[in-house]
Every structure is written in C-alpha cells, then in structure tokens.
Design a protein around this motif. Structure first.
Motif, PDB file in Angstrom:
ATOM      1  N   PHE A  69       2.764   4.077   8.684  1.00 10.50           N
ATOM      2  CA  PHE A  69       2.308   4.112   7.213  1.00 10.50           C
ATOM      3  C   PHE A  69       2.790   3.081   6.091  1.00 10.50           C
ATOM      4  O   PHE A  69       1.933   3.037   5.071  1.00 10.50           O
ATOM      5  CB  PHE A  69       2.870   5.468   6.735  1.00 10.50           C
ATOM      6  N   SER A  70       3.594   2.081   6.711  1.00 10.92           N
ATOM      7  CA  SER A  70       4.112   1.122   5.735  1.00 10.92           C
ATOM      8  C   SER A  70       3.594  -0.430   6.422  1.00 10.92           C
ATOM      9  O   SER A  70       2.756  -1.004   6.124  1.00 10.92           O
ATOM     10  CB  SER A  70       5.440   1.343   5.569  1.00 10.92           C
ATOM     11  N   LEU A  71       4.256  -0.306   7.754  1.00 13.72           N
ATOM     12  CA  LEU A  71       4.140  -1.969   8.226  1.00 13.72           C
ATOM     13  C   LEU A  71       2.471  -2.044   8.785  1.00 13.72           C
ATOM     14  O   LEU A  71       2.290  -3.109   8.378  1.00 13.72           O
ATOM     15  CB  LEU A  71       5.119  -2.045   9.447  1.00 13.72           C
ATOM     16  N   THR A  92       8.701  -1.354  -1.684  1.00 10.98           N
ATOM     17  CA  THR A  92      10.048  -0.860  -2.616  1.00 10.98           C
ATOM     18  C   THR A  92      10.374   0.399  -1.862  1.00 10.98           C
ATOM     19  O   THR A  92      11.736   0.711  -1.611  1.00 10.98           O
ATOM     20  CB  THR A  92       9.606  -0.728  -4.038  1.00 10.98           C
ATOM     21  N   TRP A  93       9.573   1.242  -1.549  1.00 10.31           N
ATOM     22  CA  TRP A  93      10.037   2.639  -0.782  1.00 10.31           C
ATOM     23  C   TRP A  93       9.603   2.611   0.684  1.00 10.31           C
ATOM     24  O   TRP A  93       9.813   3.757   1.215  1.00 10.31           O
ATOM     25  CB  TRP A  93       9.136   3.648  -1.462  1.00 10.31           C
ATOM     26  N   GLY A  94       9.247   1.528   1.524  1.00  7.74           N
ATOM     27  CA  GLY A  94       9.282   1.610   2.708  1.00  7.74           C
ATOM     28  C   GLY A  94      10.733   2.334   3.453  1.00  7.74           C
ATOM     29  O   GLY A  94      10.474   3.004   4.563  1.00  7.74           O
ATOM     30  N   GLY A  95      11.677   1.872   2.789  1.00  6.13           N
ATOM     31  CA  GLY A  95      12.719   2.342   3.410  1.00  6.13           C
ATOM     32  C   GLY A  95      13.069   3.875   3.502  1.00  6.13           C
ATOM     33  O   GLY A  95      14.032   4.613   4.093  1.00  6.13           O
ATOM     34  N   LEU A  96      12.059   4.739   3.096  1.00  6.88           N
ATOM     35  CA  LEU A  96      12.221   6.127   2.834  1.00  6.88           C
ATOM     36  C   LEU A  96      11.743   6.768   4.219  1.00  6.88           C
ATOM     37  O   LEU A  96      12.077   8.015   4.360  1.00  6.88           O
ATOM     38  CB  LEU A  96      11.321   6.643   1.762  1.00  6.88           C
ATOM     39  N   LEU A  97      10.974   5.946   4.910  1.00  9.14           N
ATOM     40  CA  LEU A  97      10.278   6.346   6.156  1.00  9.14           C
ATOM     41  C   LEU A  97      11.317   6.129   7.396  1.00  9.14           C
ATOM     42  O   LEU A  97      12.034   5.411   7.509  1.00  9.14           O
ATOM     43  CB  LEU A  97       9.115   5.644   6.362  1.00  9.14           C
ATOM     44  N   GLY A  98      11.129   7.251   8.467  1.00  5.04           N
ATOM     45  CA  GLY A  98      11.860   7.088   9.574  1.00  5.04           C
ATOM     46  C   GLY A  98      11.111   5.913  10.553  1.00  5.04           C
ATOM     47  O   GLY A  98       9.985   5.342   9.877  1.00  5.04           O
ATOM     48  N   PRO A  99      11.684   5.732  11.521  1.00  6.52           N
ATOM     49  CA  PRO A  99      11.429   4.471  12.222  1.00  6.52           C
ATOM     50  C   PRO A  99       9.808   4.385  12.771  1.00  6.52           C
ATOM     51  O   PRO A  99       9.127   3.491  12.440  1.00  6.52           O
ATOM     52  CB  PRO A  99      11.979   4.333  13.552  1.00  6.52           C
ATOM     53  N   ALA A 100       9.208   5.466  13.358  1.00  2.09           N
ATOM     54  CA  ALA A 100       7.762   5.538  13.734  1.00  2.09           C
ATOM     55  C   ALA A 100       6.934   5.788  12.536  1.00  2.09           C
ATOM     56  O   ALA A 100       5.871   5.199  12.307  1.00  2.09           O
ATOM     57  CB  ALA A 100       7.659   6.813  14.509  1.00  2.09           C
ATOM     58  N   ALA A 101       7.470   6.608  11.307  1.00  3.78           N
ATOM     59  CA  ALA A 101       6.545   6.719  10.272  1.00  3.78           C
ATOM     60  C   ALA A 101       6.398   5.141   9.585  1.00  3.78           C
ATOM     61  O   ALA A 101       5.291   4.982   9.017  1.00  3.78           O
ATOM     62  CB  ALA A 101       6.921   7.625   9.255  1.00  3.78           C
ATOM     63  N   PRO A 107       0.833  -1.051  -0.106  1.00  4.67           N
ATOM     64  CA  PRO A 107      -0.006  -0.023  -0.094  1.00  4.67           C
ATOM     65  C   PRO A 107       0.922   1.045  -0.072  1.00  4.67           C
ATOM     66  O   PRO A 107       0.492   2.183  -0.683  1.00  4.67           O
ATOM     67  CB  PRO A 107      -0.729  -0.288   1.392  1.00  4.67           C
ATOM     68  N   TRP A 108       1.716   1.444   0.826  1.00 10.61           N
ATOM     69  CA  TRP A 108       2.837   2.746   0.805  1.00 10.61           C
ATOM     70  C   TRP A 108       3.405   2.835  -0.388  1.00 10.61           C
ATOM     71  O   TRP A 108       3.202   3.990  -0.856  1.00 10.61           O
ATOM     72  CB  TRP A 108       3.969   2.411   2.061  1.00 10.61           C
ATOM     73  N   THR A 109       4.031   1.655  -1.086  1.00 13.20           N
ATOM     74  CA  THR A 109       4.766   1.931  -2.130  1.00 13.20           C
ATOM     75  C   THR A 109       3.641   2.538  -3.562  1.00 13.20           C
ATOM     76  O   THR A 109       3.853   3.155  -4.347  1.00 13.20           O
ATOM     77  CB  THR A 109       5.400   0.474  -2.861  1.00 13.20           C
ATOM     78  N   LEU A 110       2.735   1.611  -3.618  1.00 15.20           N
ATOM     79  CA  LEU A 110       1.363   2.257  -4.409  1.00 15.20           C
ATOM     80  C   LEU A 110       1.143   3.478  -4.254  1.00 15.20           C
ATOM     81  O   LEU A 110       0.924   4.425  -5.312  1.00 15.20           O
ATOM     82  CB  LEU A 110       0.254   1.255  -4.247  1.00 15.20           C
ATOM     83  N   ALA A 111       1.036   4.093  -3.085  1.00 16.41           N
ATOM     84  CA  ALA A 111       0.495   5.296  -2.739  1.00 16.41           C
ATOM     85  C   ALA A 111       1.562   6.295  -3.295  1.00 16.41           C
ATOM     86  O   ALA A 111       1.339   7.584  -3.546  1.00 16.41           O
ATOM     87  CB  ALA A 111       0.182   5.659  -1.278  1.00 16.41           C
ATOM     88  N   CYS A 112       3.118   5.945  -3.088  1.00 14.02           N
ATOM     89  CA  CYS A 112       4.089   6.769  -3.589  1.00 14.02           C
ATOM     90  C   CYS A 112       3.927   7.425  -4.920  1.00 14.02           C
ATOM     91  O   CYS A 112       3.815   8.516  -4.997  1.00 14.02           O
ATOM     92  CB  CYS A 112       5.325   6.041  -3.370  1.00 14.02           C
ATOM     93  N   TYR A 113       3.661   6.289  -5.883  1.00 14.76           N
ATOM     94  CA  TYR A 113       3.461   6.647  -7.106  1.00 14.76           C
ATOM     95  C   TYR A 113       2.288   7.130  -7.450  1.00 14.76           C
ATOM     96  O   TYR A 113       2.139   8.294  -8.204  1.00 14.76           O
ATOM     97  CB  TYR A 113       3.792   5.252  -7.966  1.00 14.76           C
ATOM     98  N   MET A 114       1.082   7.005  -6.753  1.00 15.99           N
ATOM     99  CA  MET A 114      -0.034   7.530  -6.964  1.00 15.99           C
ATOM    100  C   MET A 114      -0.107   8.910  -6.695  1.00 15.99           C
ATOM    101  O   MET A 114      -0.897   9.952  -7.576  1.00 15.99           O
ATOM    102  CB  MET A 114      -1.263   6.964  -6.445  1.00 15.99           C
TER     103      MET A 114
END
Length: 355
Positions: free
Chosen positions: A223-225, A210-219, A149-156
């Motif tokens: 928003f991803s996990l 793919t883009w979960g690593g862009l987020l800090g630990p809490a985020a 979901p997070w990676t799809l949202a990144c592109y969308m």
C-alpha cells in the motif's frame, strides 16, 4: 531557467559524486522557529493564505538561506495541496493541524476523485516554483516535493491528523480493492504534480511518506512502496522530470531501505532510528542517503549539537552520496542560532573528513 548553479554540492551528492564537504538542508527549514517566518505568516493571515500566495511562499522559502549557508532550498508549500485541489476542503485549526471538510470514506467518494489540473487548481504552486527559481539566481538548487500516495490517503480518509489513521488501515483490510483504487488515483496525481514542478523549474524532487511506518512489512510493500514506485516510474517517462534526482523519505521504515532503493530513485531519506552505516550497508551503494540527526538534538547546547553532527558524519564515513539532514522536520521551539551551529559544523567537519 538556464542560469548556472553557483553551488551544486547537493545535486552532486545525490549523484554520488565527490564533493568538497557534506551538503545539507533541513526539513521544514522555512518554518515557525524563524521569527521572520512568523512575521510573514502574520501578514498573510493564515497558513493557507501564505502557502497559496506565490510571492509570500517565495519570501519564506528564501528566508533560511539569508541566515544559514544551506546547500538547497525547498519549495514552501504543504503535502496536502493535492487533496485540497480535489475539493476536500482543507483547513488548519489552531493547534489541531490539518482538517478536511469532506473526507473520503465510501466508494462513491473515491470514484468522484480525479487528477487535479496542475495549471488550474494548483497553478499557485507552479507559480511559486517559477518565482523561487528566478529569485534564487542559481544560488542553490530548488527541491520540489509531494506527500506520498499513502500519506495523502491517510489524511483524506481520516479527515484530520491521527496517531494510527485507523479508518484507512481498516479499508486496506476490509476493502483492499477500494484502497488500491484511491492510491492509484493519488499516485497518478502525485506524478503529475511533480512533473509539473519539474517543468516549472524544480531541480530535485522529494516524496514524503510520513506515515509509511504505520504499516507492517507486507502492507508497506502493498500500500505504500508500490505506489511510490509507480510515481518514480511515471517521472522517468517525462522529458523534464526524468533528468531530476528523486528522493524518497518514509519515516519509520528503515527496514525497507533495500526495497525502496529498487524503485530507481536517486536517494533515500533516513530517520534517526537507524544508523547510517547500517543504512549504507542495506542499500549497497545503489542510492545516496539523506539524514539523519534527531531533530530534538537542536534543543541541546552547541557542544552537544557539534558532537552529534560528527557522530552522524562518522557513521556515514568519507564516502560520496551523503546529504546531511534531520531525521524529520525541525520543531518550532528550536533556537535559530542552534541551526547555525549545525550548518557550520556539518560543513567544517565534512571538510575534515575529506582530508
């Protein structure tokens, strides 16, 4: 769909059962490094025409299996099929990657989104899964997949690829409730998509974050996990998908492996930035691990490839629950003969490790 598997190493490893050697497959194993893939894509006319044609998608899915003794096939498709089915107008510009004609930036944009019809707008994906299963004849298992979901949202939200996906990250800070609304819609869509693939014949399911690593630990957790966990939970509620192992792969998120294992997934993909011994310690045997050779190693010579394969296998050790893979997708510049060296060394050295 009941044909017995001739090679079940991959599924046994995901269940953390003993195998005669380490199984492997390669992310983007059907791709531009193969001349036969480039020829098929040329016949199709475009990437999207190839991905949306079940017969051609089947053809390229099987191509690497004709060259290499891989232990799994993965559906040829794209992670952005869901937002395309939502009407966002996906296209691929030469040399520029994916683009959406209608990015989602406002509350009205997000409220218009709904879960796509899996046998309507996305029927071509399910038809491809059904056809590939028939054409495999039980040779190896078939992996179905989705973007997270997070990676799809990144592109969308961005509307195209980006290094930092600043528009969505800004939304998480300025309008977190709106970001959660988007991610919840996507989590329900991803779950429905993977369930449909399970019913069509997929034998394992993978989520690419793919883009979960862009987020800090809490985020990352918020928003991803959180939404990958929602997907895994939904998969366990369906009779077909609950029987299938689920692999979560979040690039650049090695520090979160223990929490990712809490989702109830069967396995975690690991990129090359963490040692597999450390990853094993982090998950404490609760899940299998998949990975994690740096894809760039395949640009080196055969002896370097063999040495680095052995290094990865030694790092994991003679324990059940390892699927060898790259830490990310194979790149177009790779010589196919180098992939054969990789495959042969994994199987050969894997047998040596087992004595």
């Amino acid at each position: 769909m009941t044909e017995a598997l001739k090679n079940d190493r991959f599924l046994r490893a995901l269940r953390r059962e003993p195998t005669d050697t380490t199984p492997l497959w390669v992310m983007r194993q059907a791709g531009r490094y193969l001349p036969e893939y480039r020829a098929t894509r040329g016949r199709a006319g475009s990437f999207m025409a190839l991905a949306q044609n079940p017969e051609l998608a089947c053809e390229v899915t099987l191509q690497p299996l004709e060259r290499f003794e891989l232990d799994a096939a993965i559906l040829f498709s794209d992670i952005l099929t869901i937002p395309d089915a939502m009407g966002l107008g996906l296209s691929f510009a030469q040399g520029e990657g994916p683009q959406f004609a209608h990015p989602v930036r406002t509350r009205a944009d997000i409220e218009r989104l709904g879960v796509p019809d899996m046998e309507g707008e996305l029927r071509y994906v399910m038809d491809a899964v059904r056809l590939i299963r028939r054409e495999l004849h039980g040779r190896v298992p078939l992996i179905g997949f989705s973007g997270s979901p997070w990676t799809l949202a990144c592109y969308m939200v961005e509307g195209h690829g980006s290094r930092d996906f600043a528009h969505l990250k800004a939304m998480t800070w300025n309008e977190p409730a709106l970001a959660h609304q988007l991610l919840d819609t996507l989590a329900r869509s991803v779950a429905a998509y993977l369930i449909a693939q399970a019913h069509a014949g997929a034998q394992a399911l993978m989520v690419f974050d793919t883009w979960g690593g862009l987020l800090g630990p809490a985020a990352f957790q918020e928003f991803s996990l959180r939404y990958m966990a929602q997907v895994v939970e939904a998969l366990k509620s369906d009779a077909a998908s609950r029987e299938l192992p689920v692999i979560l792969f979040s690039k650049g998120a090695g520090q979160h492996l223990a929490r990712m294992a809490d989702t109830g997934c069967a396995a975690l993909g690991v990129d090359w930035t963490i040692d597999l011994a450390d990853a094993r310690q982090a998950v404490a045997g609760r899940v299998a691990l998949q990975g994690n050779l740096d894809p760039a190693v395949l640009l080196a010579g055969p002896e370097v490839i063999r040495r680095e394969v052995r290094r990865v296998l030694d790092s994991y050790g003679n324990h059940p629950g390892h699927v060898f893979n790259l830490g990310h997708g194979i790149t177009p510049e790779v010589n196919p003969e180098h992939v054969k060296v990789l495959v042969d060394e994994v199987h050969s050295y894997g047998r040596q490790l087992r004595g």
